[in-house]
Scaffold this motif. Structure first.
Motif, PDB file in Angstrom:
ATOM      1  N   LEU A   1      34.362  34.235  43.141  1.00  0.00           N
ATOM      2  CA  LEU A   1      34.869  35.529  42.662  1.00  0.00           C
ATOM      3  C   LEU A   1      36.387  35.566  42.846  1.00  0.00           C
ATOM      4  O   LEU A   1      36.893  35.558  43.970  1.00  0.00           O
ATOM      5  CB  LEU A   1      34.223  36.679  43.435  1.00  0.00           C
ATOM      6  CG  LEU A   1      34.502  38.084  42.880  1.00  0.00           C
ATOM      7  CD1 LEU A   1      33.747  38.291  41.561  1.00  0.00           C
ATOM      8  CD2 LEU A   1      34.098  39.156  43.890  1.00  0.00           C
ATOM      9  N   ARG A   2      37.117  35.616  41.750  1.00  0.00           N
ATOM     10  CA  ARG A   2      38.576  35.670  41.775  1.00  0.00           C
ATOM     11  C   ARG A   2      39.010  37.124  41.570  1.00  0.00           C
ATOM     12  O   ARG A   2      38.758  37.708  40.515  1.00  0.00           O
ATOM     13  CB  ARG A   2      39.140  34.770  40.663  1.00  0.00           C
ATOM     14  CG  ARG A   2      40.653  34.835  40.468  1.00  0.00           C
ATOM     15  CD  ARG A   2      41.366  34.129  41.595  1.00  0.00           C
ATOM     16  NE  ARG A   2      42.807  34.114  41.375  1.00  0.00           N
ATOM     17  CZ  ARG A   2      43.449  33.105  40.756  1.00  0.00           C
ATOM     18  NH1 ARG A   2      42.772  32.058  40.279  1.00  0.00           N
ATOM     19  NH2 ARG A   2      44.759  33.133  40.628  1.00  0.00           N
ATOM     20  N   GLU A   3      39.636  37.736  42.571  1.00  0.00           N
ATOM     21  CA  GLU A   3      40.001  39.149  42.454  1.00  0.00           C
ATOM     22  C   GLU A   3      41.382  39.310  41.836  1.00  0.00           C
ATOM     23  O   GLU A   3      42.346  38.646  42.224  1.00  0.00           O
ATOM     24  CB  GLU A   3      39.968  39.830  43.821  1.00  0.00           C
ATOM     25  CG  GLU A   3      40.218  41.332  43.726  1.00  0.00           C
ATOM     26  CD  GLU A   3      39.863  42.076  44.999  1.00  0.00           C
ATOM     27  OE1 GLU A   3      40.032  43.312  45.013  1.00  0.00           O
ATOM     28  OE2 GLU A   3      39.414  41.431  45.966  1.00  0.00           O
ATOM     29  N   LEU A   4      41.482  40.220  40.870  1.00  0.00           N
ATOM     30  CA  LEU A   4      42.740  40.595  40.237  1.00  0.00           C
ATOM     31  C   LEU A   4      42.957  42.083  40.501  1.00  0.00           C
ATOM     32  O   LEU A   4      42.471  42.936  39.756  1.00  0.00           O
ATOM     33  CB  LEU A   4      42.686  40.320  38.725  1.00  0.00           C
ATOM     34  CG  LEU A   4      42.529  38.865  38.294  1.00  0.00           C
ATOM     35  CD1 LEU A   4      42.335  38.772  36.787  1.00  0.00           C
ATOM     36  CD2 LEU A   4      43.731  38.039  38.722  1.00  0.00           C
ATOM     37  N   PRO A   5      43.668  42.426  41.566  1.00  0.00           N
ATOM     38  CA  PRO A   5      43.848  43.839  41.917  1.00  0.00           C
ATOM     39  C   PRO A   5      44.772  44.562  40.943  1.00  0.00           C
ATOM     40  O   PRO A   5      45.637  43.952  40.307  1.00  0.00           O
ATOM     41  CB  PRO A   5      44.451  43.786  43.322  1.00  0.00           C
ATOM     42  CG  PRO A   5      45.126  42.451  43.384  1.00  0.00           C
ATOM     43  CD  PRO A   5      44.314  41.524  42.540  1.00  0.00           C
ATOM     44  N   THR A   6      44.579  45.855  40.822  1.00  0.00           N
ATOM     45  CA  THR A   6      45.438  46.696  39.993  1.00  0.00           C
ATOM     46  C   THR A   6      45.835  47.930  40.793  1.00  0.00           C
ATOM     47  O   THR A   6      45.110  48.345  41.702  1.00  0.00           O
ATOM     48  CB  THR A   6      44.731  47.141  38.701  1.00  0.00           C
ATOM     49  OG1 THR A   6      43.595  47.943  39.051  1.00  0.00           O
ATOM     50  CG2 THR A   6      44.267  45.942  37.888  1.00  0.00           C
ATOM     51  N   GLU A   7      46.975  48.506  40.449  1.00  0.00           N
ATOM     52  CA  GLU A   7      47.424  49.701  41.153  1.00  0.00           C
ATOM     53  C   GLU A   7      46.723  50.956  40.668  1.00  0.00           C
ATOM     54  O   GLU A   7      46.658  51.958  41.380  1.00  0.00           O
ATOM     55  CB  GLU A   7      48.937  49.875  40.996  1.00  0.00           C
ATOM     56  CG  GLU A   7      49.746  48.778  41.681  1.00  0.00           C
ATOM     57  CD  GLU A   7      51.239  49.032  41.578  1.00  0.00           C
ATOM     58  OE1 GLU A   7      51.631  50.042  40.941  1.00  0.00           O
ATOM     59  OE2 GLU A   7      52.010  48.225  42.141  1.00  0.00           O
ATOM     60  N   ARG A   8      46.201  50.908  39.434  1.00  0.00           N
ATOM     61  CA  ARG A   8      45.542  52.081  38.876  1.00  0.00           C
ATOM     62  C   ARG A   8      44.246  51.658  38.194  1.00  0.00           C
ATOM     63  O   ARG A   8      43.985  50.458  38.020  1.00  0.00           O
ATOM     64  CB  ARG A   8      46.457  52.806  37.889  1.00  0.00           C
ATOM     65  CG  ARG A   8      47.782  53.268  38.517  1.00  0.00           C
ATOM     66  CD  ARG A   8      48.568  54.120  37.554  1.00  0.00           C
ATOM     67  NE  ARG A   8      47.867  55.359  37.230  1.00  0.00           N
ATOM     68  CZ  ARG A   8      47.866  56.431  38.022  1.00  0.00           C
ATOM     69  NH1 ARG A   8      48.479  56.421  39.184  1.00  0.00           N
ATOM     70  NH2 ARG A   8      47.241  57.532  37.652  1.00  0.00           N
ATOM     71  N   LEU A   9      43.471  52.663  37.805  1.00  0.00           N
ATOM     72  CA  LEU A   9      42.181  52.396  37.169  1.00  0.00           C
ATOM     73  C   LEU A   9      42.213  52.902  35.731  1.00  0.00           C
ATOM     74  O   LEU A   9      41.381  53.705  35.317  1.00  0.00           O
ATOM     75  CB  LEU A   9      41.061  53.099  37.960  1.00  0.00           C
ATOM     76  CG  LEU A   9      40.783  52.550  39.357  1.00  0.00           C
ATOM     77  CD1 LEU A   9      39.975  53.550  40.175  1.00  0.00           C
ATOM     78  CD2 LEU A   9      40.045  51.216  39.280  1.00  0.00           C
ATOM     79  N   ASP A  10      43.165  52.414  34.946  1.00  0.00           N
ATOM     80  CA  ASP A  10      43.302  52.891  33.579  1.00  0.00           C
ATOM     81  C   ASP A  10      43.424  51.726  32.598  1.00  0.00           C
ATOM     82  O   ASP A  10      43.436  50.554  32.990  1.00  0.00           O
ATOM     83  CB  ASP A  10      44.488  53.853  33.442  1.00  0.00           C
ATOM     84  CG  ASP A  10      45.807  53.254  33.940  1.00  0.00           C
ATOM     85  OD1 ASP A  10      45.937  52.011  33.961  1.00  0.00           O
ATOM     86  OD2 ASP A  10      46.703  54.036  34.295  1.00  0.00           O
ATOM     87  N   VAL A  11      43.499  52.054  31.318  1.00  0.00           N
ATOM     88  CA  VAL A  11      43.519  51.038  30.267  1.00  0.00           C
ATOM     89  C   VAL A  11      44.750  50.146  30.392  1.00  0.00           C
ATOM     90  O   VAL A  11      44.667  48.917  30.223  1.00  0.00           O
ATOM     91  CB  VAL A  11      43.469  51.716  28.882  1.00  0.00           C
ATOM     92  CG1 VAL A  11      43.675  50.681  27.782  1.00  0.00           C
ATOM     93  CG2 VAL A  11      42.132  52.418  28.683  1.00  0.00           C
ATOM     94  N   ALA A  12      45.909  50.741  30.693  1.00  0.00           N
ATOM     95  CA  ALA A  12      47.135  49.947  30.818  1.00  0.00           C
ATOM     96  C   ALA A  12      47.010  48.914  31.931  1.00  0.00           C
ATOM     97  O   ALA A  12      47.457  47.765  31.781  1.00  0.00           O
ATOM     98  CB  ALA A  12      48.326  50.860  31.079  1.00  0.00           C
ATOM     99  N   ALA A  13      46.393  49.297  33.044  1.00  0.00           N
ATOM    100  CA  ALA A  13      46.188  48.355  34.144  1.00  0.00           C
ATOM    101  C   ALA A  13      45.233  47.247  33.725  1.00  0.00           C
ATOM    102  O   ALA A  13      45.379  46.094  34.139  1.00  0.00           O
ATOM    103  CB  ALA A  13      45.651  49.079  35.370  1.00  0.00           C
ATOM    104  N   GLY A  14      44.252  47.578  32.871  1.00  0.00           N
ATOM    105  CA  GLY A  14      43.336  46.560  32.369  1.00  0.00           C
ATOM    106  C   GLY A  14      44.050  45.555  31.476  1.00  0.00           C
ATOM    107  O   GLY A  14      43.788  44.354  31.537  1.00  0.00           O
TER     108      GLY A  14
END
Length: 341
Positions: free
Chosen positions: A215-228
């Motif tokens: 499992l390779r984790e790719l963290p994001t600062e937010r939970l929105d489309v732009a972060a995706g």
């Protein structure tokens, strides 16, 4: 500026006392039908609107329930609000919906606003992982229920989904399809949902005899489309690209899907994608999105019902007992994850 019409104006126009007007508004059955009709006619003719703020000051309580969520731009929380509003309306209450934007400071400001407005109770999806905002709000004596979260160190009522089970559903589905290298596009690490879904993903890998390195984790600062979309750009830059991705919510998954489409990466042939929440847009995406469904409307309604029970218990002979309700997620399989390896 036109002057507002007061209850004394209505009483004068109808030829009755202020008390009679108040009874027509609050206890209409206690007033004779002829008098009631005369008062109602005066109210309609003058355009009188009752001052709810004044009524609240007299009663010491409001007819408003507060709802504070992480992101009203996320259709998941819109559905939570729909469920809460439905239950509140049946109890004669309105709902004040506020958006913390995943900011602990904004959360603190809105909780202070709720206290100032003397709301009857609050439904809260906390963004402050430290719990300080909850502790400060608790001192106001206003009942609250946690929604989509069980916060450490709290005993209040809560309604949540088993996110560990949800994460396991998503990754077990991908493993069963033959994937052995999976990315997890997560979110802010302070959110317990993000951590729990990762725990479930690792549990599913362990059940399949695979280690955490799968499992390779790719963290994001937010939970929105732009972060995706940003996570998609990082994924495309990996030397060894995973064959599947599990996203912590559907907005991340939709942003990832956009990034893959723009780069000419086929979904699901080149990359399988699974989201979380099963918002309405998941099924309507260019490639219909496999997602872990949360019963958002039910969650909001149950949370509001628990809050109403606690409010009613303030005048009941027996004290209210806090409850933690944990709902089960459901995997909804669509085209985005169907290509076998």
């Amino acid at each position: 500026m036109a002057q507002s019409v007061g209850i004394k104006d209505v009483a004068r126009a109808a030829g009755v006392s202020v008390g009679t007007v108040s009874n027509v508004i609050n206890r209409p059955d206690s007033v004779a039908s002829e008098t009631r009709a005369r008062v109602l006619s005066a109210i309609d003719r003058l355009g009188y609107v009752r001052s709810e703020s004044a009524r609240q000051l007299r009663a010491g309580r409001s007819r408003i329930m507060g709802l504070l969520v992480l992101d009203m731009g996320n259709p998941f929380f819109v559905d939570v609000a729909r469920g809460a509003e439905r239950a509140a309306r049946q109890a004669g209450l309105g709902v004040m919906v506020c958006n913390s934007a995943q900011s602990p400071s904004e959360e603190a400001d809105y909780l202070s606003l709720f206290a100032e407005q003397r709301v009857r109770g609050v439904l809260l999806t906390p963004s402050d992982a430290s719990g300080r905002n909850i502790e400060a709000f608790r001192r106001n004596g206003i009942p609250f229920v946690l929604v989509d979260r069980v916060a450490d160190g709290t005993t209040e009522c809560s309604v949540s989904v088993d996110d560990v089970a949800g994460g396991a559903l998503a990754v077990r589905h991908l493993v069963d399809a033959g994937h052995r290298s999976i990315a997890y596009v997560s979110g802010p690490p302070g959110l317990s949902q993000v951590r729990d879904r990762r725990t479930g993903a690792l549990n599913a890998l362990r059940e399949a005899g695979l280690g955490p390195e799968s499992l390779r984790e790719l963290p994001t600062e937010r939970l929105d489309v732009a972060a995706g979309r940003d996570a998609g750009a990082r994924l495309l830059g990996l030397a060894e690209r995973p064959t599947a991705v599990f996203c912590a919510n559907d907005l991340l998954a939709l942003g990832l899907l956009q990034a893959m489409y723009a780069a000419g990466v086929g979904v699901p042939d080149d990359l399988a994608i699974v989201g979380y929440d099963d918002i309405e847009f998941a099924a309507a995406a260019a490639v219909p999105l496999t997602s872990v469904r949360q019963p958002a409307v039910t969650m909001g309604a149950l949370a509001a019902e628990l809050l109403l029970e606690e409010i009613d218990a303030e005048t009941a002979p027996t004290p209210h007992e806090h409850r933690r309700v944990v709902l089960q997620p459901e995997l909804v399989v669509r085209h985005s994850s169907l290509a076998p390896r």
